[in-house]
Design a protein around this motif. Structure first.
Motif, PDB file in Angstrom:
ATOM      1  N   GLY A   7      26.079 -19.301  48.334  1.00 18.93           N
ATOM      2  CA  GLY A   7      25.034 -19.670  49.278  1.00 18.93           C
ATOM      3  C   GLY A   7      24.002 -20.596  48.666  1.00 18.93           C
ATOM      4  N   LYS A   8      23.162 -21.201  49.502  1.00 18.60           N
ATOM      5  CA  LYS A   8      22.118 -22.110  49.040  1.00 18.60           C
ATOM      6  C   LYS A   8      20.769 -21.741  49.654  1.00 18.60           C
ATOM      7  N   ASN A   9      20.578 -20.458  49.892  1.00 18.77           N
ATOM      8  CA  ASN A   9      19.324 -19.991  50.460  1.00 18.77           C
ATOM      9  C   ASN A   9      18.396 -19.565  49.325  1.00 18.77           C
ATOM     10  N   PHE A  10      17.529 -20.486  48.867  1.00 18.07           N
ATOM     11  CA  PHE A  10      16.686 -20.211  47.704  1.00 18.07           C
ATOM     12  C   PHE A  10      15.239 -19.921  48.075  1.00 18.07           C
ATOM     13  N   GLU A  11      14.894 -19.985  49.349  1.00 16.86           N
ATOM     14  CA  GLU A  11      13.486 -19.922  49.738  1.00 16.86           C
ATOM     15  C   GLU A  11      12.764 -18.686  49.203  1.00 16.86           C
ATOM     16  N   ARG A  12      13.491 -17.580  49.011  1.00 23.41           N
ATOM     17  CA  ARG A  12      12.840 -16.343  48.587  1.00 23.41           C
ATOM     18  C   ARG A  12      12.525 -16.320  47.096  1.00 23.41           C
ATOM     19  N   PHE A  13      13.039 -17.292  46.336  1.00 23.46           N
ATOM     20  CA  PHE A  13      12.772 -17.343  44.908  1.00 23.46           C
ATOM     21  C   PHE A  13      11.523 -18.172  44.628  1.00 23.46           C
ATOM     22  N   MET A  14      10.657 -17.642  43.776  1.00 19.93           N
ATOM     23  CA  MET A  14       9.387 -18.294  43.479  1.00 19.93           C
ATOM     24  C   MET A  14       9.590 -19.695  42.892  1.00 19.93           C
ATOM     25  N   TRP A  15      10.717 -19.911  42.198  1.00 17.42           N
ATOM     26  CA  TRP A  15      10.898 -21.187  41.500  1.00 17.42           C
ATOM     27  C   TRP A  15      11.356 -22.320  42.413  1.00 17.42           C
ATOM     28  N   TYR A  16      11.688 -22.052  43.686  1.00 16.22           N
ATOM     29  CA  TYR A  16      12.218 -23.118  44.545  1.00 16.22           C
ATOM     30  C   TYR A  16      11.111 -23.770  45.365  1.00 16.22           C
ATOM     31  N   ASN A  17      11.016 -25.085  45.277  1.00 14.01           N
ATOM     32  CA  ASN A  17      10.047 -25.882  46.043  1.00 14.01           C
ATOM     33  C   ASN A  17      10.817 -26.943  46.823  1.00 14.01           C
ATOM     34  N   LYS A  18      11.074 -26.655  48.077  1.00 13.24           N
ATOM     35  CA  LYS A  18      12.022 -27.444  48.872  1.00 13.24           C
ATOM     36  C   LYS A  18      11.648 -28.913  49.000  1.00 13.24           C
ATOM     37  N   ASN A  19      10.429 -29.213  49.393  1.00 15.62           N
ATOM     38  CA  ASN A  19      10.057 -30.598  49.702  1.00 15.62           C
ATOM     39  C   ASN A  19       9.151 -31.212  48.633  1.00 15.62           C
ATOM     40  N   MET A  20       9.401 -30.884  47.378  1.00 10.83           N
ATOM     41  CA  MET A  20       8.577 -31.373  46.278  1.00 10.83           C
ATOM     42  C   MET A  20       9.166 -32.673  45.722  1.00 10.83           C
ATOM     43  N   THR A  21       8.342 -33.742  45.670  1.00 10.31           N
ATOM     44  CA  THR A  21       8.803 -35.006  45.094  1.00 10.31           C
ATOM     45  C   THR A  21       8.705 -34.958  43.571  1.00 10.31           C
ATOM     46  N   ARG A  22       9.343 -35.890  42.898  1.00  8.67           N
ATOM     47  CA  ARG A  22       9.307 -35.950  41.438  1.00  8.67           C
ATOM     48  C   ARG A  22       7.869 -36.121  40.936  1.00  8.67           C
ATOM     49  N   GLY A  23       7.138 -37.045  41.564  1.00  9.73           N
ATOM     50  CA  GLY A  23       5.771 -37.311  41.129  1.00  9.73           C
ATOM     51  C   GLY A  23       4.863 -36.118  41.317  1.00  9.73           C
ATOM     52  N   LYS A  24       4.978 -35.466  42.469  1.00 14.93           N
ATOM     53  CA  LYS A  24       4.140 -34.296  42.734  1.00 14.93           C
ATOM     54  C   LYS A  24       4.487 -33.152  41.792  1.00 14.93           C
ATOM     55  N   ALA A  25       5.779 -32.998  41.483  1.00 17.74           N
ATOM     56  CA  ALA A  25       6.204 -31.952  40.549  1.00 17.74           C
ATOM     57  C   ALA A  25       5.589 -32.187  39.175  1.00 17.74           C
ATOM     58  N   GLU A  26       5.603 -33.446  38.722  1.00 16.53           N
ATOM     59  CA  GLU A  26       5.025 -33.768  37.418  1.00 16.53           C
ATOM     60  C   GLU A  26       3.526 -33.471  37.401  1.00 16.53           C
ATOM     61  N   ASP A  27       2.836 -33.860  38.458  1.00 16.11           N
ATOM     62  CA  ASP A  27       1.383 -33.616  38.529  1.00 16.11           C
ATOM     63  C   ASP A  27       1.083 -32.121  38.476  1.00 16.11           C
ATOM     64  N   LEU A  28       1.840 -31.340  39.239  1.00 14.62           N
ATOM     65  CA  LEU A  28       1.594 -29.903  39.319  1.00 14.62           C
ATOM     66  C   LEU A  28       1.890 -29.212  37.988  1.00 14.62           C
ATOM     67  N   LEU A  29       3.010 -29.567  37.376  1.00 14.89           N
ATOM     68  CA  LEU A  29       3.390 -28.941  36.105  1.00 14.89           C
ATOM     69  C   LEU A  29       2.431 -29.340  34.988  1.00 14.89           C
ATOM     70  N   MET A  30       2.005 -30.613  34.969  1.00 13.13           N
ATOM     71  CA  MET A  30       1.053 -31.068  33.952  1.00 13.13           C
ATOM     72  C   MET A  30      -0.297 -30.388  34.135  1.00 13.13           C
ATOM     73  N   LYS A  31      -0.688 -30.194  35.383  1.00 11.34           N
ATOM     74  CA  LYS A  31      -1.971 -29.551  35.658  1.00 11.34           C
ATOM     75  C   LYS A  31      -1.970 -28.110  35.156  1.00 11.34           C
ATOM     76  N   GLU A  32      -0.876 -27.382  35.408  1.00 18.06           N
ATOM     77  CA  GLU A  32      -0.789 -25.999  34.939  1.00 18.06           C
ATOM     78  C   GLU A  32      -0.711 -25.947  33.414  1.00 18.06           C
ATOM     79  N   GLY A  33       0.066 -26.860  32.810  1.00 20.70           N
ATOM     80  CA  GLY A  33       0.125 -26.976  31.354  1.00 20.70           C
ATOM     81  C   GLY A  33       0.693 -25.770  30.638  1.00 20.70           C
ATOM     82  N   LYS A  34       1.585 -25.019  31.289  1.00 19.42           N
ATOM     83  CA  LYS A  34       2.196 -23.846  30.689  1.00 19.42           C
ATOM     84  C   LYS A  34       3.537 -24.217  30.070  1.00 19.42           C
ATOM     85  N   GLU A  35       3.693 -23.958  28.766  1.00 26.11           N
ATOM     86  CA  GLU A  35       4.967 -24.243  28.105  1.00 26.11           C
ATOM     87  C   GLU A  35       6.097 -23.503  28.824  1.00 26.11           C
ATOM     88  N   GLY A  36       7.099 -24.264  29.263  1.00 24.49           N
ATOM     89  CA  GLY A  36       8.206 -23.675  30.006  1.00 24.49           C
ATOM     90  C   GLY A  36       7.929 -23.484  31.477  1.00 24.49           C
TER      91      GLY A  36
END
Length: 618
Positions: free
Chosen positions: A229-258
């Protein structure tokens, strides 16, 4: 003909209280199951084992797990029962796999006996059976006894032409991502990789499933995933409509290794894992940065998913769960799922064992320094009138998240041959781990200060202690990665325990591939670690061989006066450490088995424990 040994190991037994005035206590014993008897002995350092009890297998009427919600007062929390003659023996194993191994072996050896038709699934406590409240100890049981071990029953495989029919109609098949031991009566246990039928998925927390025996119950929905199956919505790690740029901004802002997320790739039907790291890259990439890995699929039908070669999975949730514990080709392992609002979770699983006891700073008194390592310093301390060892993080050498990861690893591990973690103090800076105090310090120093005064039996007992702790790690799917005499500690009564879990990893497939930036102890490492950074329980076995060499050389440093490069050259040429002067030939042969070139040719710790125990009986 001598009886053949089937199984042995350290377990805890409850006193049988055959008399009303008998005390209730729990004692560690070394159990041996052979083709005639179940025996248990007391083992003390430097002395031959003392036989404390023996049960003829022909007298056993029932062997079964004890299912109870009564608090268990000893360290091992997985009880099972042996009913023989007119007595009950309660035995406690360190984990469920160990318990099932003993139950299966005992049932196999006693299946032709005159067995009971019913048994009591709970304890006899305070003059009555907890399960059925009967007040006669020899009263007939309340549940039907099955002499065939449950774990050995496997459903017949389905043929391609047939479809399994269930009473609830045609429902979706799900796969267990990991084992699950239920704490509630209406929950079902899960076995990793086993298939189940999904009955109801309306709840956001728990789903209803059915196992292959028709049992229906609840399980946490994050422990299972839809087959193909491909139903990932219930998993915290899945962000369906996240662009590459927005993902980079969000991850850099949090700054958590891994810190990581899974998002839809720009290529329709594909997915990308984006992960934040501060680790230096091989090509001098800017630091910190976000790396993007596309989840690839094989051309086989059905397709398998992978991020790195050789690590294939049937589903994407299985792939993510694996890489949450093992980097295996990635720049770092996937530590913290990041959600669109920036929240993150430090937990890989939701096990209650991941939680530690929070120690208040005012309860902790710090004393003199005992030693220091690459990432932390250890000082003597006092906590609740108890002498303790306090490991404090060196600021700037390791992140707070990594330090807490070590605490999480250590809290999962509980064995008499491992140094016990009492709790964590996070409300002071630097944060610290509070361990049991080991009065005689590290094993390497202990050996050096007692040169010429240690008997062969004492040395063998030290090796047995370390091997027993490592056999537990092996059975629990943990690899140590830094086993050496300096990382073993000696208690007040001269018992040796394995310590320093800073590099310990939980593994799903007994293999862990370290990132290229990791450092490891060359003189204790096997060829596959030196060449490819591939760790497994068999690389720990190699290190254990070096520990035995250290013991029988009374704390001398292996490969003295030789550089790491020279050691690597000699290992590549097939050379090994020389036989210690104090080591019997039988012990040296075990060392050589640990140093076989191919990992698969080395023994397991369970086998080594058996071999060492047999030497101690000579």
């Amino acid at each position: 003909m001598f009886p053949r040994v089937i199984l042995n190991g350290t377990l805890i037994k409850k006193s049988q209280q055959k008399k009303k005035i008998s005390p209730c206590n729990y004692k560690e014993r070394f159990f041996v199951l052979d083709t005639q008897d179940l025996k248990y002995s007391e083992r003390r350092l430097g002395k031959k084992p003392t036989l404390k009890g023996s049960i003829q297998l022909s007298t056993i009427k029932c062997v079964e797990a004890v299912i109870t919600d009564v608090p268990i007062p000893c360290n091992y929390k997985y009880p099972f029962q042996v009913f023989y003659d007119n007595y009950y023996l309660y035995i406690f194993a360190p984990d469920n796999d160990c318990r099932q191994t003993w139950i299966k072996a005992l049932k196999e050896e006693t299946k032709q006996n005159n067995l009971v038709t019913k048994f009591h699934p709970n304890f006899w406590i305070n003059g009555k059976w907890e399960c059925c409240q009967q007040k006669q100890k020899l009263a007939t049981g309340c549940r039907v006894y099955d002499p065939v071990d449950f774990a050995s029953k496997k459903p017949l495989p389905q043929t391609p032409e047939s479809k399994m029919e269930f009473p609830y109609g045609g429902h979706q098949t799900v796969i267990a991502l990991q084992d699950y031991t239920p704490q509630e009566d209406d929950h079902l246990p899960l076995q990793k990789h086993h298939e189940y039928v999904l009955i109801n998925s309306c709840s956001s927390d728990c789903w209803t499933i059915q196992d292959d025996k028709g049992n229906v119950g609840l399980v946490p929905c994050t422990y299972i995933t839809e087959k193909y199956g491909k139903n990932f919505e219930r998993f915290m790690w899945y962000n369906k409509n996240m662009t590459r740029g927005k993902a980079e901004d969000l991850l850099m802002k949090e700054g958590k290794e891994g810190g990581f997320m899974v998002r839809d790739s720009s290529q329709a039907g594909f997915y990308t894992v984006s992960v934040f790291t501060r680790a230096p890259g091989p090509n001098m990439e800017k630091n910190p940065r976000v790396k993007h890995y596309q989840i690839r699929q094989t051309e086989t039908k059905p397709a398998s998913f992978y991020l790195a070669d050789k690590y294939l999975f049937n589903t994407i949730p299985e792939l993510i769960l694996y890489h949450q514990h093992n980097a295996a080709g990635l720049i770092t392992r996937l530590r913290h799922p990041i959600t669109p609002n920036g929240a993150y979770s430090q937990e890989v699983s939701h096990s209650p064992q991941d939680q530690w006891e929070e120690i208040k700073p005012e309860e902790l008194t710090l004393g003199q320094e005992l030693g220091s390592g690459q990432f932390g310093v250890v000082v003597e301390g006092k906590w609740r009138e108890k002498k303790v060892a306090v490991k404090m993080m060196k600021e700037g050498f390791i992140s707070e998240e990594d330090f807490k990861d070590e605490a999480k690893v250590t809290m999962k591990l509980f064995h008499c041959k491992l140094v016990q973690l009492y709790g964590v103090c996070t409300q002071r800076s630097p944060i610290c781990l509070v361990f049991e105090f080991m009065h005689n310090g590290c094993l390497s120093d202990y050996l050096k200060t007692r040169r010429g005064r240690l008997s062969p039996n004492v040395m063998l007992g030290m090796c047995l202690d370390v091997c027993e702790g490592m056999a537990y790690l092996e059975s629990s799917n943990f690899i140590h990665r830094d086993l050496a005499a300096r990382n073993c500690l000696v208690s007040k009564n001269n018992e040796v325990k394995v310590s320093d879990f800073g590099m310990t990893r939980f593994v799903f497939d007994d293999q862990y591939t370290s990132s290229q930036c990791s450092k490891f102890p060359v003189k204790w490492s096997p060829p596959e670690v030196l060449r490819y950074s591939k760790f497994s329980s068999k690389s720990d076995v190699w290190s254990f061989g070096v520990v035995m060499w250290e013991v029988y050389n009374e704390g001398r440093f292996p490969y003295e006066n030789r550089t790491n490069a020279e050691v690597m050259d000699s290992l590549n040429a097939g050379q090994r450490l020389l036989m210690p002067r104090l080591a019997p030939k039988s012990v040296h042969l075990l060392m050589e088995e640990c140093w076989e070139e191919k990992p698969e040719d080395r023994p397991t710790f369970a086998v080594l424990l058996h071999e060492l125990a047999s030497l101690s009986d000579l």
